[in-house]
Design a protein around this motif. Sequence first.
Motif, PDB file in Angstrom:
ATOM      1  N   LEU A  25       0.956  -1.383   0.026  1.00 25.25           N
ATOM      2  CA  LEU A  25       0.006  -0.129   0.013  1.00 25.25           C
ATOM      3  C   LEU A  25       0.901   1.021  -0.152  1.00 25.25           C
ATOM      4  O   LEU A  25       0.636   2.092  -0.842  1.00 25.25           O
ATOM      5  N   GLN A  28       2.846   1.716  -3.425  1.00 27.05           N
ATOM      6  CA  GLN A  28       1.672   2.261  -4.543  1.00 27.05           C
ATOM      7  C   GLN A  28       1.545   3.715  -4.162  1.00 27.05           C
ATOM      8  O   GLN A  28       1.160   4.341  -4.937  1.00 27.05           O
ATOM      9  N   GLN A  29       1.268   4.091  -3.150  1.00 27.45           N
ATOM     10  CA  GLN A  29       1.031   5.360  -2.717  1.00 27.45           C
ATOM     11  C   GLN A  29       2.004   6.330  -2.900  1.00 27.45           C
ATOM     12  O   GLN A  29       1.758   7.435  -3.623  1.00 27.45           O
ATOM     13  N   SER A  32       2.329   6.970  -6.487  1.00 23.99           N
ATOM     14  CA  SER A  32       1.089   7.900  -7.401  1.00 23.99           C
ATOM     15  C   SER A  32       1.807   9.384  -7.102  1.00 23.99           C
ATOM     16  O   SER A  32       0.979  10.042  -7.807  1.00 23.99           O
ATOM     17  N   ASP A  78      -1.090  15.683  -1.188  1.00 20.35           N
ATOM     18  CA  ASP A  78      -1.177  14.430  -1.478  1.00 20.35           C
ATOM     19  C   ASP A  78       0.107  13.738  -0.679  1.00 20.35           C
ATOM     20  O   ASP A  78       0.019  12.722  -0.265  1.00 20.35           O
ATOM     21  N   VAL A  82       0.051  10.421   2.235  1.00 22.46           N
ATOM     22  CA  VAL A  82       0.902   9.290   2.072  1.00 22.46           C
ATOM     23  C   VAL A  82       1.835   9.372   3.521  1.00 22.46           C
ATOM     24  O   VAL A  82       1.951   8.031   4.140  1.00 22.46           O
TER      25      VAL A  82
END
Length: 100
Positions: A25, A28-29, A32, A78, A82
């Motif tokens: 997780l 992937q964060q 991004s 963002d 995260v």
Amino acid sequence: MIKHIVMWRFADHAAGADKATNLELAKQQLLSLDALVPGMLKLEAVVPQDPFEHSYDLLLYSEFTSVEALKAYAGHPDHLAVGRFITEVRTERVCVDYEV
């Protein structure tokens, strides 16, 4: 150019999930966030495949054109989101920023 390197060790269980799930997780964060701000040149998030005992669990390597670009990334909503997730599941964090 500024290089920004962060490494984390993760808890075996945290935030209702096991370490492997949280690592994926978080990876992937982080991925991004690529090209999140002007001046971000590169972003890599890596989970070692067969880590040694002394290895960290997750590595972030990124490059920025300037300190200002790194600061824009660090303060971006963002990125902060995260960071909040990773803070919940990590046990250690180390970071180094340097200019080349």
